[in-house]
Design a protein around this motif. Structure first.
Motif, mmCIF file in Angstrom:
data_model
loop_
_atom_site.group_PDB
_atom_site.id
_atom_site.type_symbol
_atom_site.label_atom_id
_atom_site.label_comp_id
_atom_site.label_asym_id
_atom_site.label_seq_id
_atom_site.Cartn_x
_atom_site.Cartn_y
_atom_site.Cartn_z
ATOM 1 N N ASP A 256 0.852 -1.266 -0.070
ATOM 2 C CA ASP A 256 -0.005 0.096 -0.019
ATOM 3 C C ASP A 256 0.847 1.247 0.019
ATOM 4 O O ASP A 256 0.263 2.379 -0.030
ATOM 5 C CB ASP A 256 -0.806 -0.161 1.173
ATOM 6 C CG ASP A 256 0.013 0.069 2.510
ATOM 7 O OD1 ASP A 256 0.880 -0.151 2.445
ATOM 8 O OD2 ASP A 256 -0.831 0.583 3.401
ATOM 9 N N SER A 258 3.048 2.013 2.296
ATOM 10 C CA SER A 258 3.703 2.397 3.656
ATOM 11 C C SER A 258 4.863 1.412 3.735
ATOM 12 O O SER A 258 5.103 0.472 2.990
ATOM 13 C CB SER A 258 2.666 2.077 4.795
ATOM 14 O OG SER A 258 2.474 0.753 4.765
ATOM 15 N N ILE A 276 3.874 5.918 7.233
ATOM 16 C CA ILE A 276 2.612 6.371 6.107
ATOM 17 C C ILE A 276 3.397 7.674 5.495
ATOM 18 O O ILE A 276 3.205 8.637 6.263
ATOM 19 C CB ILE A 276 1.473 6.391 6.446
ATOM 20 C CG1 ILE A 276 1.042 5.086 6.900
ATOM 21 C CG2 ILE A 276 0.698 6.872 5.111
ATOM 22 C CD1 ILE A 276 -0.309 4.797 7.375
ATOM 23 N N ARG A 278 3.328 11.348 3.522
ATOM 24 C CA ARG A 278 1.912 12.100 3.227
ATOM 25 C C ARG A 278 2.072 12.941 2.010
ATOM 26 O O ARG A 278 1.431 13.964 1.858
ATOM 27 C CB ARG A 278 1.650 12.774 4.525
ATOM 28 C CG ARG A 278 1.780 12.170 5.834
ATOM 29 C CD ARG A 278 0.151 11.793 5.967
ATOM 30 N NE ARG A 278 -0.422 13.136 6.513
ATOM 31 C CZ ARG A 278 -1.581 13.510 6.701
ATOM 32 N NH1 ARG A 278 -2.559 12.331 6.173
ATOM 33 N NH2 ARG A 278 -2.243 14.426 6.991
ATOM 34 N N HIS A 292 -1.196 -4.020 6.560
ATOM 35 C CA HIS A 292 -1.589 -3.162 5.739
ATOM 36 C C HIS A 292 -3.172 -3.467 5.360
ATOM 37 O O HIS A 292 -3.775 -2.819 4.850
ATOM 38 C CB HIS A 292 -0.771 -2.795 4.574
ATOM 39 C CG HIS A 292 -0.703 -4.051 3.544
ATOM 40 N ND1 HIS A 292 0.322 -5.100 3.961
ATOM 41 C CD2 HIS A 292 -0.934 -4.376 2.387
ATOM 42 C CE1 HIS A 292 0.270 -6.003 3.290
ATOM 43 N NE2 HIS A 292 -0.718 -5.672 2.100
ATOM 44 N N ALA A 297 -2.843 2.342 4.089
ATOM 45 C CA ALA A 297 -2.338 3.592 4.187
ATOM 46 C C ALA A 297 -3.465 4.702 3.922
ATOM 47 O O ALA A 297 -3.723 5.715 4.538
ATOM 48 C CB ALA A 297 -1.234 3.793 3.585
ATOM 49 N N ASP A 298 -4.215 4.639 2.858
ATOM 50 C CA ASP A 298 -5.117 5.524 2.441
ATOM 51 C C ASP A 298 -6.282 5.598 3.418
ATOM 52 O O ASP A 298 -6.905 6.693 3.728
ATOM 53 C CB ASP A 298 -5.523 5.341 1.000
ATOM 54 C CG ASP A 298 -6.344 4.091 0.880
ATOM 55 O OD1 ASP A 298 -6.241 3.033 1.596
ATOM 56 O OD2 ASP A 298 -7.192 3.844 -0.128
ATOM 57 N N ARG A 299 -6.681 4.636 4.043
ATOM 58 C CA ARG A 299 -7.802 4.541 4.977
ATOM 59 C C ARG A 299 -7.253 5.316 6.359
ATOM 60 O O ARG A 299 -8.080 6.038 7.100
ATOM 61 C CB ARG A 299 -8.314 3.043 5.269
ATOM 62 C CG ARG A 299 -8.712 2.436 4.131
ATOM 63 C CD ARG A 299 -10.279 3.172 3.709
ATOM 64 N NE ARG A 299 -10.738 2.398 2.726
ATOM 65 C CZ ARG A 299 -11.790 1.387 3.091
ATOM 66 N NH1 ARG A 299 -12.040 1.120 3.997
ATOM 67 N NH2 ARG A 299 -12.275 0.742 2.021
ATOM 68 N N THR A 301 -5.118 7.621 6.644
ATOM 69 C CA THR A 301 -4.861 8.865 6.403
ATOM 70 C C THR A 301 -6.072 9.444 6.350
ATOM 71 O O THR A 301 -6.231 10.519 6.936
ATOM 72 C CB THR A 301 -4.137 9.093 4.933
ATOM 73 O OG1 THR A 301 -2.904 8.650 4.891
ATOM 74 C CG2 THR A 301 -4.392 10.525 4.793
ATOM 75 N N ALA A 302 -7.170 8.675 5.935
ATOM 76 C CA ALA A 302 -8.436 9.357 5.887
ATOM 77 C C ALA A 302 -8.983 9.578 7.334
ATOM 78 O O ALA A 302 -9.813 10.649 7.853
ATOM 79 C CB ALA A 302 -9.413 8.588 5.058
#
Length: 386
Positions: A256, A258, A276, A278, A292, A297-299, A301-302
């Motif tokens: 992902d 990360s 992670i 940015r 992961h 990683a995107d989750r 971050t959200a």
């Protein structure tokens, strides 16, 4: 004691004062308040003009009638809450007498009132829908409140040079409120009051963390082995934003994007973490969740960014005063704490109304039997549908 020089209380502007007063009675009925007063031994031993129960509601009402002086706040709640009356023939209490009654009451009744209210909130919400791993997300953050510049408050809540924001800038005393909030409902799970940005205060809050929780730090701060260990010891996970600075070399890159790294020795030797990046953002996210697939990683971050636009998810409190800061009126540290726990109680009472409203909104529409009953009644009007 007037607050004429301060902003209008948005709480009372957003909701009618009588409505908010009713919410307080619903959340903290007189019998419940009496029980707490008795448990703590604060029941008055002789008949007083300002008994303990009345002073609990008075302290709560300071957050409803924000601009009014003490005497007028007292008058509002005596008129608005059944059973709270002056003794026959008694004169209205003065501001000085109200201040003395607040000191007799102390902070503990308001603290216990809040803690009992917060206990159900600790298990109120389920897994975070953004995370496949099923964690419940909690947010750890701090808010600051300015307090009157008295000798007692300055001794307890003096602002250190590193907290002023500018070198050599004079600053009055400031109290900090550490909060652990549910990231979806914004209900407060635990809180602690003190002077300065004290890491020990945050560690004590993390005793409220249960297994299966993900604690999201709301602010960038140096990595701390103490906080990391405190969360891990209670079966929780961490999501920590860190500024550029500490070396976190990636030893293994994950699908992902990360990567696995190790915390610096000062933050916990030999502890494997996941980093992670940015992109254009200066900060990185460091998490204890190594898989992961359970937390892409995107989750993550959200999840971290979800409430950033509103501060730490406790956005309602500063709005109560119509500004960006909380300004207190209490002139001694014990009453500052009392006032802040009263604020948390008011936030809880309004949160109960919001939760109930959202729950009702989620219910699927159903046909009421009463509607069918009305439809079967003999027609008695002038217009009959064709």
């Amino acid at each position: 004691m007037s607050r004429a020089d301060q902003t209008t209380t948005a709480l009372s502007g957003g909701l009618p004062q009588r409505v908010v007063l009713g919410l307080l009675i619903r959340a903290f009925p007189p019998g419940h308040v009496d029980q707490i007063v008795d448990v703590l031994g604060r029941r008055e031993q002789r008949h007083r003009l300002l008994p303990a129960r009345l002073m609990v509601y008075f302290t709560l009402a300071l957050w409803i009638f924000g601009e009014l002086p003490y005497e007028e706040v007292l008058g509002e709640i005596v008129r608005g809450i059944p059973g709270l009356t002056y003794p026959p023939g008694a004169q209205t209490a003065s501001a000085a007498a109200i201040g003395r009654a607040r000191r007799r009451l102390g902070v503990e009744p308001l603290r216990l009132l809040f803690e009992r209210a917060a206990a159900p909130a600790a298990v109120l919400n389920g897994p975070d829908p953004l995370l496949p791993g099923g964690w419940r997300t909690l947010r750890l953050g701090r808010i600051a409140a300015d307090v009157p510049d008295t000798l007692a408050n300055r001794a307890e809540f003096a602002v250190r040079g590193s907290e002023t924001g500018s070198a050599g800038a004079a600053a009055g005393p400031r109290v900090y409120l550490s909060l652990l909030t549910d990231d979806l409902t914004h209900r407060v799970v635990a809180a602690s009051v003190g002077g300065g940005t004290d890491g020990g205060r945050d560690r004590r809050l993390l005793a409220s963390v249960s297994p299966g929780s993900l604690v999201v730090l709301d602010d960038e701060r140096p990595l701390s082995a103490g906080l990391w260990t405190a969360v891990g010891d209670h079966g929780g996970e961490l999501l920590w934003p860190v500024p550029e600075g500490p070396a976190l070399p990636v030893h293994h890159r994950l699908p992902d994007g990360s990567g696995l790294s190790r915390l610096p020795a000062a933050a916990g030797a030999a502890r494997i973490v996941r980093v992670i990046e940015r992109g254009s953002c200066a900060s990185r996210l460091v998490t204890s969740i190594l898989d992961h697939r359970k937390a892409p990683a995107d989750r993550l971050t959200a999840v971290h960014d979800r409430n950033r636009a509103h501060g730490n998810g406790f956005r309602g409190i500063t709005a109560y005063q119509g500004g960006d800061r909380i300004v207190l009126r209490s002139k001694s540290p014990d009453l500052v704490r009392q006032e802040l726990y009263a604020m948390l109680c008011v936030h809880h009472a309004i949160g109960e109304l919001v939760d109930f409203t959202l729950l009702e909104a989620r219910q699927p529409p159903v046909r009421s039997r009463q509607v069918h009953t009305h439809a079967k009644r003999p027609y008695s009007g002038a217009l009959r549908p064709r």
